[in-house]
Design an enzyme around this catalytic site. Structure first.
Site, PDB file in Angstrom:
ATOM      1  N   TYR A  33       0.824  -1.203   0.000  1.00 12.81           N
ATOM      2  CA  TYR A  33       0.000   0.000   0.000  1.00 12.81           C
ATOM      3  C   TYR A  33       0.861   1.257   0.000  1.00 12.81           C
ATOM      4  CZ  TYR A  33       0.829   0.955   5.018  1.00 12.81           C
ATOM      5  OH  TYR A  33       1.407   1.261   6.228  1.00 12.81           O
ATOM      6  N   ARG A  52       8.133   4.083  -4.807  1.00 14.34           N
ATOM      7  CA  ARG A  52       8.233   3.105  -3.712  1.00 14.34           C
ATOM      8  C   ARG A  52       7.217   1.978  -3.889  1.00 14.34           C
ATOM      9  NH1 ARG A  52       7.675   5.297   2.271  1.00 14.34           N
ATOM     10  NH2 ARG A  52       5.488   5.381   1.655  1.00 14.34           N
ATOM     11  N   LYS A 147       6.466  -2.029   1.857  1.00 18.29           N
ATOM     12  CA  LYS A 147       5.296  -1.439   2.535  1.00 18.29           C
ATOM     13  C   LYS A 147       4.087  -2.360   2.385  1.00 18.29           C
ATOM     14  CE  LYS A 147       3.234   3.158   3.208  1.00 18.29           C
ATOM     15  NZ  LYS A 147       3.315   3.134   4.670  1.00 18.29           N
ATOM     16  N   GLU A 179      11.838   2.538  14.339  1.00 17.30           N
ATOM     17  CA  GLU A 179      11.002   3.641  13.849  1.00 17.30           C
ATOM     18  C   GLU A 179       9.702   3.654  14.647  1.00 17.30           C
ATOM     19  OE1 GLU A 179       9.840   2.905   9.706  1.00 17.30           O
ATOM     20  OE2 GLU A 179       9.958   0.762  10.084  1.00 17.30           O
ATOM     21  N   LEU A 204      11.118   1.329   7.092  1.00 18.33           N
ATOM     22  CA  LEU A 204      10.591   1.785   5.812  1.00 18.33           C
ATOM     23  C   LEU A 204      11.335   3.046   5.392  1.00 18.33           C
ATOM     24  CD1 LEU A 204       8.241   1.234   3.734  1.00 18.33           C
ATOM     25  CD2 LEU A 204       7.080   3.138   4.853  1.00 18.33           C
TER      26      LEU A 204
HETATM   27  N1  PDD Z   1       2.911   5.058   7.239  1.00 21.93           N
HETATM   28  N2  PDD Z   1       7.586   3.889   8.766  1.00 21.93           N
HETATM   29  C1  PDD Z   1       6.469   3.149   8.757  1.00 21.93           C
HETATM   30  C2  PDD Z   1       6.477   1.832   9.445  1.00 21.93           C
HETATM   31  C3  PDD Z   1       5.308   3.636   8.107  1.00 21.93           C
HETATM   32  O1  PDD Z   1       4.195   2.894   8.086  1.00 21.93           O
HETATM   33  C4  PDD Z   1       5.339   4.906   7.493  1.00 21.93           C
HETATM   34  C5  PDD Z   1       4.151   5.475   6.766  1.00 21.93           C
HETATM   35  C6  PDD Z   1       6.538   5.643   7.541  1.00 21.93           C
HETATM   36  C7  PDD Z   1       6.675   7.003   6.898  1.00 21.93           C
HETATM   37  O2  PDD Z   1       6.680   6.910   5.499  1.00 21.93           O
HETATM   38  P1  PDD Z   1       6.143   8.108   4.595  1.00 21.93           P
HETATM   39  O3  PDD Z   1       6.918   9.296   4.997  1.00 21.93           O
HETATM   40  O4  PDD Z   1       6.446   7.662   3.230  1.00 21.93           O
HETATM   41  O5  PDD Z   1       4.673   8.275   4.868  1.00 21.93           O
HETATM   42  C8  PDD Z   1       7.639   5.094   8.180  1.00 21.93           C
HETATM   43  C9  PDD Z   1       1.692   5.506   6.571  1.00 21.93           C
HETATM   44  C10 PDD Z   1       1.495   6.974   6.623  1.00 21.93           C
HETATM   45  C11 PDD Z   1       0.520   4.712   7.121  1.00 21.93           C
HETATM   46  O6  PDD Z   1       0.712   3.520   7.310  1.00 21.93           O
HETATM   47  O7  PDD Z   1      -0.560   5.264   7.316  1.00 21.93           O
END
Ligand code: PDD
Length: 290
Positions: A33, A52, A147, A179, A204
């Site tokens: 996703y 990504r 992801k 994280e 991620l």
């Molecule tokens: N989550 N790390 C994890 C485990 C994440 O699920 C996410 C994003 C990030 C940050 O990635 P980005 O900057 O590309 O949004 C880091 C999304 C927002 C979610 O699951 O809702």
């Protein structure tokens, strides 16, 4: 107003959005996703989200349901149909529906589902007060760089945070913070140096992280990509997280330890303001220079 969802080629009302119970995303979490933020009705940094997405698909030998341009056109159409000004577009690709069997089916069509969510990204009250987090064990699988929708560990982490009366959890593995449950984690030391874990299979590669690295460079904030311990975090001057759904968000308490003076720090505030000002006027961060 009921939202319009996108399901495999069709725009349908929320209560008519359906996928098969044999969908491998549902049965095996065999799906990936992306979450893209929307400001002023525009997708922010979406090209990088789609890059990504393609990487996640490739790592799992999953076909893309259509080209990036077609995916973006659907995202934009959904934003238009739902009259979304500020919020998120969620998209999910699964390997498709097939009778339950662990190995990849020979000829399934990937399924593509999308929906929008309204969210106050700019004027979130938490941006003013900062978040409180606890640390939890990182019990996720070993390919967190992909992801996938296999999100039970972050769900449990977020629930533990909720139960503890705080906002979120930072995950810890072998003594180091990996994280946040759905965001990247950062601390800032007394010299104003930002520390965040290096990229690898353990975290991620956040799209917002990438943008914030560029912004830090542009405003002469030094970033060191290396793991840090919860104890280092307790002593930090500032702390923050980044994600498409939060942008840059201050953290003011970790496991009950007050960070700095308990208020969002200056460097964090500067990075948040800079991120937002650029996101409001451009679609990506590619031409940010020092
Ligand atoms: N989550 N790390 C994890 C485990 C994440 O699920 C996410 C994003 C990030 C940050 O990635 P980005 O900057 O590309 O949004 C880091 C999304 C927002 C979610 O699951 O809702």
């Amino acid at each position: 107003m009921t939202r319009t969802f996108y399901v495999n080629g069709e725009y349908v009302a929320e209560n008519e959005a359906r996928i098969s119970v044999l969908d491998r995303g549902f049965l095996f979490a065999d799906a990936v996703y992306e979450v893209t933020s929307v400001l002023g009705g525009r997708l922010i940094d979406n090209k990088n989200h789609l890059i990504r997405l393609q990487r996640s698909l490739a790592e799992l030998s999953m076909d893309s349901p259509c080209s990036d341009d077609e995916i973006e056109a659907i995202q934009e159409e959904l934003v238009r149909r739902n009259d979304l000004r500020e919020g998120l577009v969620y998209l999910q690709v699964s390997r498709g529906a097939a009778d339950r069997d662990f190995g990849f089916p020979d000829d399934t069509t990937p399924s593509l589902v999308m929906f929008t969510q309204e969210k106050n990204l700019l004027s979130s009250p938490k941006a003013e007060t900062g978040l409180s987090v606890i640390t939890v064990d990182d019990i996720r699988w070993q390919r967190r760089d992909i992801k996938t929708v296999g999100l039970l560990a972050p769900v449990l982490g977020k629930q533990a945070a909720k139960k503890a009366g705080v906002d979120d959890a930072w995950m810890v593995e072998d003594g180091y913070v990996t994280e946040g449950t759905s965001n990247n984690a950062y601390i800032i030391d007394e010299n104003g140096v930002v520390m965040t874990r290096h990229l690898g299979n353990e975290i991620l590669s956040g799209i917002t992280r990438e943008a914030v690295m560029k912004l830090s460079d542009a405003c002469q904030v030094q970033v060191i990509e290396q793991p840090f311990t919860p104890e280092q975090a307790y002593r930090a001057k500032e702390a923050f997280i980044t994600s498409a759904s939060m942008f840059v968000m201050p953290v003011v308490s970790i496991d009950g330890h007050t960070i700095g003076d308990g208020k969002p720090g200056d460097v964090t505030k500067r990075l948040r303001e800079l991120y937002i000002s650029i996101a409001r006027e451009r679609t990506d961060f590619s031409d940010v220079t020092s």
